[in-house]
Design a protein around this motif. Structure first.
Motif, mmCIF file in Angstrom:
data_model
loop_
_atom_site.group_PDB
_atom_site.id
_atom_site.type_symbol
_atom_site.label_atom_id
_atom_site.label_comp_id
_atom_site.label_asym_id
_atom_site.label_seq_id
_atom_site.Cartn_x
_atom_site.Cartn_y
_atom_site.Cartn_z
ATOM 1 N N PHE A 425 -28.668 16.307 -13.265
ATOM 2 C CA PHE A 425 -27.580 15.882 -14.163
ATOM 3 C C PHE A 425 -26.353 15.543 -13.328
ATOM 4 N N ALA A 426 -25.754 14.382 -13.570
ATOM 5 C CA ALA A 426 -24.590 13.941 -12.793
ATOM 6 C C ALA A 426 -23.304 13.990 -13.608
ATOM 7 N N PHE A 427 -23.292 13.332 -14.776
ATOM 8 C CA PHE A 427 -22.090 13.287 -15.612
ATOM 9 C C PHE A 427 -22.487 12.771 -16.980
ATOM 10 N N TYR A 428 -21.486 12.683 -17.863
ATOM 11 C CA TYR A 428 -21.707 12.141 -19.201
ATOM 12 C C TYR A 428 -21.258 10.684 -19.236
ATOM 13 N N GLY A 429 -22.118 9.836 -19.758
ATOM 14 C CA GLY A 429 -21.794 8.415 -19.855
ATOM 15 C C GLY A 429 -22.715 7.754 -20.854
ATOM 16 N N GLY A 430 -23.226 6.577 -20.516
ATOM 17 C CA GLY A 430 -24.141 5.893 -21.420
ATOM 18 C C GLY A 430 -24.117 4.400 -21.199
ATOM 19 N N GLU A 431 -25.212 3.730 -21.505
ATOM 20 C CA GLU A 431 -25.341 2.290 -21.326
ATOM 21 C C GLU A 431 -25.542 1.550 -22.642
ATOM 22 N N THR A 432 -25.537 2.253 -23.767
ATOM 23 C CA THR A 432 -25.734 1.606 -25.063
ATOM 24 C C THR A 432 -24.474 0.842 -25.452
ATOM 25 N N PRO A 433 -24.573 -0.109 -26.394
ATOM 26 C CA PRO A 433 -23.367 -0.833 -26.845
ATOM 27 C C PRO A 433 -22.272 0.111 -27.340
ATOM 28 N N TYR A 434 -22.678 1.211 -27.981
ATOM 29 C CA TYR A 434 -21.687 2.182 -28.464
ATOM 30 C C TYR A 434 -20.868 2.737 -27.304
ATOM 31 N N HIS A 435 -21.549 3.125 -26.220
ATOM 32 C CA HIS A 435 -20.848 3.708 -25.085
ATOM 33 C C HIS A 435 -20.043 2.665 -24.316
ATOM 34 N N LYS A 436 -20.516 1.408 -24.308
ATOM 35 C CA LYS A 436 -19.778 0.359 -23.614
ATOM 36 C C LYS A 436 -18.434 0.082 -24.282
ATOM 37 N N TYR A 437 -18.394 0.185 -25.605
ATOM 38 C CA TYR A 437 -17.162 -0.118 -26.344
ATOM 39 C C TYR A 437 -16.428 1.156 -26.776
ATOM 40 N N LEU A 438 -16.736 2.263 -26.123
ATOM 41 C CA LEU A 438 -16.109 3.534 -26.484
ATOM 42 C C LEU A 438 -14.602 3.502 -26.265
ATOM 43 N N ILE A 439 -14.161 2.827 -25.204
ATOM 44 C CA ILE A 439 -12.732 2.742 -24.911
ATOM 45 C C ILE A 439 -11.993 1.996 -26.021
ATOM 46 N N LEU A 440 -12.657 0.995 -26.624
ATOM 47 C CA LEU A 440 -12.034 0.261 -27.732
ATOM 48 C C LEU A 440 -11.914 1.151 -28.963
ATOM 49 N N LEU A 441 -12.904 2.001 -29.186
ATOM 50 C CA LEU A 441 -12.833 2.936 -30.313
ATOM 51 C C LEU A 441 -11.711 3.940 -30.100
ATOM 52 N N GLN A 442 -11.525 4.376 -28.850
ATOM 53 C CA GLN A 442 -10.415 5.290 -28.557
ATOM 54 C C GLN A 442 -9.075 4.604 -28.820
ATOM 55 N N PHE A 443 -8.967 3.342 -28.412
ATOM 56 C CA PHE A 443 -7.741 2.582 -28.648
ATOM 57 C C PHE A 443 -7.494 2.419 -30.152
ATOM 58 N N TYR A 444 -8.551 2.114 -30.887
ATOM 59 C CA TYR A 444 -8.427 1.965 -32.343
ATOM 60 C C TYR A 444 -7.984 3.275 -32.977
ATOM 61 N N ASN A 445 -8.495 4.392 -32.466
ATOM 62 C CA ASN A 445 -8.114 5.705 -32.977
ATOM 63 C C ASN A 445 -6.621 5.954 -32.772
ATOM 64 N N VAL A 446 -6.119 5.613 -31.592
ATOM 65 C CA VAL A 446 -4.697 5.806 -31.294
ATOM 66 C C VAL A 446 -3.841 4.877 -32.154
ATOM 67 N N PHE A 447 -4.243 3.614 -32.257
ATOM 68 C CA PHE A 447 -3.458 2.641 -33.026
ATOM 69 C C PHE A 447 -3.378 3.035 -34.500
ATOM 70 N N LEU A 448 -4.520 3.420 -35.074
ATOM 71 C CA LEU A 448 -4.505 3.825 -36.489
ATOM 72 C C LEU A 448 -3.736 5.116 -36.699
ATOM 73 N N PHE A 449 -3.718 5.981 -35.680
ATOM 74 C CA PHE A 449 -2.901 7.200 -35.794
ATOM 75 C C PHE A 449 -1.438 6.839 -35.955
ATOM 76 N N PHE A 450 -0.932 5.952 -35.094
ATOM 77 C CA PHE A 450 0.468 5.537 -35.199
ATOM 78 C C PHE A 450 0.723 4.836 -36.533
ATOM 79 N N TRP A 451 -0.195 3.964 -36.950
ATOM 80 C CA TRP A 451 0.004 3.219 -38.197
ATOM 81 C C TRP A 451 0.052 4.177 -39.389
#
Length: 718
Positions: A425-451
């Motif tokens: 075991f090395a680390f947590y990550g992923g190669e699926t489309p969900y994991h590739k766009y995880l940073i965008l989901l985090q950004f969306y979470n922050v943006f909707l929090f402020f909104w």
């Protein structure tokens, strides 16, 4: 007059007399419908992101250590094995550890850390030692020979006496004079060679660097688990104090304003005196004269309190703050008297809308939901990665650091090409489309929090504005006021103006997200040598800070106009801005002075609760020594109490702030609409009229509506 002095083409046309206007318009339509639809779609998307995160996320990944097979120590079938043991700590000295955050050595979950130092060769020949040794193997080696066990990496080559730290087993390092020891021994055997204890230090250092951030975070989390009950008590004290102050303001506005001002000065003076005593008392203490620069950053803030320079900095900051407040009080003394009268008028308005005093609790509740949803989403999104396994080999091979599958690794070509390699075991990550766009989901979470957070705040502002506007524009305050002005205003805001609220909060959220991104970029450029880039970034941060303050100011007054006239956001923002520009002098010298007074009230609440929290959590008072919890960093609950106390005080005092702003805007509008004659009497009360007449810079104005009606009645009798 107020409305006529600044009237110009640049500031718009003053409002005309309208005999049918009697306050907040009842027959209104929905505003900013497009933005309302977009907001609803965004909320649905936010919920979908939450469900997605809760499906894939697992917070245990940031709490519990993980063995070489990606299993959590202390959880599930490993519930009785909470500690992580490294087969060969010296492998952690590899530079790759700092890149991949994982030591290239097998790791297993164990019940206890080893308290003996021995090798596999010596342990296997003694049944009692061998039984103990097998508890640190990946699996039971059975009757295999030592050479075969080491080849298959079933057991470690040696055990070193260790101590648990952050649920991981680290060698028990010590010193005999200048010589580093492990388990009281200067040397240990790895089954082949005699090694110095100091050879373990590099591996321990790298492993410590990997976990340093997690260590501080876990200690802070542990402090919260020990002190959350007392933090809530301190915040309850802040709520009670805030309620007491605004209730007293309702009945004793004039007295309470001056009491607040004097108490703020007294609390800061006490802070200066306390810091001075500490500064003098540390004079002869060894090590107290080093500078903050020499000390550097320390995660335990208590260390700084033993340095004289810290207390000197506190003295200077508090003295400057005290001087600024005293000078402002001296130069604004006449304005403060006028502002006190305006506060009295606001108290009368609140007297007709008493439910507004507890309305901040409703806003707090909604904000708590928004913050909790954002926090849970952030945790689950950050832990929604999958375990990634990589090939580790003691020597370089063609497949080193490549991704592998532990289930079929032994029969794979990777294993045949590199016979001594392992799939760990090395680390947590992923190669699926969900994991590739995880940073965008985090950004969306922050943006909707402020909104959403800005939307909740805007809803509270518009609701209070509509209620207080109903008071101002009522002909007879005791008869013409609606039965439930706050509920009626809340209903109008949600039914007709959700789109306007979403529009204003969206503009603010965009600017706030840009500021967050600028802070992130600034953090990444800390070590950069490009002076121009740093200067440009600093200018951008300053500009967007000013833009955020300006948008908040525009939004606040736009919501007041929406609550009264029911127009869309842009039209209301324009009307409010031009109205204020036509009365810009009064905005600065009257309305903003009341904001200063309310700010002093917030400082007083924060100061009183903060002093109590400091003496309680720091344990510097004998009365609390047996009660206060034992903490790693006592500054954690203190800072939490200070920030939350300010937010609580701001929430409750915002009732008065919104009342003053609403009355002020209605007052300026009233002066433009009416001329004080019997045909066009003012809607302002006699009290508000007196406030205007007491303003030394104001021009004489006609009588208030009440005085005009009395004069008309007298003339008729004559």
């Amino acid at each position: 007059m107020c409305g006529e002095d600044g009237a110009s083409k640049k500031s718009g046309e003053p409002r005309k007399f309208d005999p049918s206007f009697k306050g907040p318009i009842q027959n209104r339509g929905c505003t900013d419908i497009v933005c309302c639809i977009i907001f609803i779609i965004a909320i649905v998307g936010y919920l979908a992101v939450g469900i997605l995160a809760w499906t894939h996320g697992d917070p245990r990944k940031v709490i519990y250590p993980t063995d070489s097979m990606g299993q959590f120590c202390g959880q599930g079938k490993l519930e009785k094995q909470p500690f992580l043991f490294y087969f060969n700590m010296m492998k952690c000295a590899s530079p790759m550890v700092l890149l991949e955050f994982q030591c290239p050595t097998p790791q297993v979950c164990v019940q206890t850390c080893p308290n003996r130092t021995m090798t596999l060769i010596t342990a296997i020949s003694k049944p009692q030692d061998w039984e103990y040794y097998k508890s640190y193997c990946k699996e039971d080696p059975g009757h295999k020979a030592a050479a075969q066990i080491l080849k298959e990496k079933l057991c470690p080559a040696y055990l070193v006496s260790s101590n648990p730290f952050l649920q991981r087993c680290f060698p028990s390092m010590g010193k005999k004079g200048e010589v580093i020891t492990v388990g009281d021994q200067e040397k240990f055997s790895d089954g082949v060679n005699e090694l110095d204890a100091k050879d373990l230090m590099a591996g321990m250092k790298n492993a410590s660097i990997v976990m340093e951030g997690r260590q501080v975070a876990m200690k802070i989390f542990e402090d919260y688990t020990k002190s959350w009950y007392w933090i809530l008590i301190c915040l309850l004290i802040a709520v009670v104090l805030s309620l007491i102050f605004i209730v007293l303001l309702r009945f004793l506005a004039g007295v309470m304003v001056w009491v607040m001002i004097l108490m703020v000065v007294a609390v800061i003076a006490y802070g200066i005196a306390h810091c001075s005593i500490k500064y003098v008392s540390l004079k002869d203490t060894p090590g107290s004269n080093i500078t903050l620069q020499q000390l550097g950053f320390q995660p335990d803030f208590a260390v700084y309190l033993h340095i004289r320079q810290t207390w000197l900095a506190f003295i200077i900051i508090l003295a400057i703050l005290e001087l600024i407040i005293i000078l402002l009080l001296i130069f604004l003394r006449n304005r403060i008297r006028v502002a006190v009268e305006l506060m009295k008028e606001a108290s009368r308005a609140i007297g007709y809308v008493m439910s507004s005093l507890v309305f901040p609790i409703f806003t707090f509740f909604l904000l708590a939901i928004v913050i909790a949803f954002w926090g849970v989403n952030a945790v689950f999104l950050s832990t929604s990665s999958e375990p990634v396994y990589k090939v580790f080999n003691e020597t370089e091979c063609v497949h080193s650091r490549e991704t592998c599958n532990p289930e079929n690794f032994t029969s794979s070509s990777m294993k045949s090409d590199c016979p001594h390699s392992q799939c760990l075991f090395a680390f947590y990550g992923g190669e699926t489309p969900y994991h590739k766009y995880l940073i965008l989901l985090q950004f969306y979470n922050v943006f909707l929090f402020f909104w959403c957070a800005n939307f909740v705040t805007a809803l509270g502002q518009m609701t209070l504005a509509g209620a207080f506007a109903s008071y101002y524009w009522a002909f007879d305050k005791s008869k013409d006021m609606p039965a439930f002005p706050l509920c009626a205003s809340l209903g109008r805001s949600l039914r007709y103006h959700t789109g306007s609220l979403a529009f204003g909060s969206l503009l603010l959220a965009i600017v706030q997200v840009i500021r967050v991104l600028l802070e992130y970029i600034d953090h990444k450029l800390k070590g950069a040598e490009n002076k121009f880039a740093k200067f440009l970034l600093c200018c951008l941060k300053c500009c967007f800070w000013c833009l955020e303050k300006f948008i908040k100011f525009i939004n606040r007054n736009a919501y007041i106009m929406v609550a009264i006239y029911g127009k869309n956001f842009c039209r209301s923002a324009r009307d409010a801005f031009f109205l204020l520009m036509r009365n810009v002098v009064r905005v600065v010298v009257l309305d903003k002075v009341t904001d200063f007074i309310l700010f002093l009230g917030k400082l007083l609440i924060v100061g009183l609760v903060g002093i109590f929290a400091f003496f309680f959590f720091s344990g510097q008072t004998d009365a609390f020594k047996g009660t206060a919890p034992s903490l790693h960093y006592y500054w954690v609950p203190i800072l939490t109490v200070l920030v939350c106390s300010y937010l609580i005080a701001h929430g409750f005092f915002s009732v008065y702030a919104m009342c003053v702003d609403t009355l002020f805007l209605c007052f300026c509008d009233d002066l433009e609409r009416n001329d004080g004659s019997a045909a066009q009497p003012f809607f302002m009360t006699a009290g508000l009229h007196d406030v205007l007449m007491k303003d030394p810079d104001a021009a004489p104005t006609p009588a208030s509506r009440e005085e005009t009606m009395q004069l008309t009645a007298t003339e008729k009798m004559d």
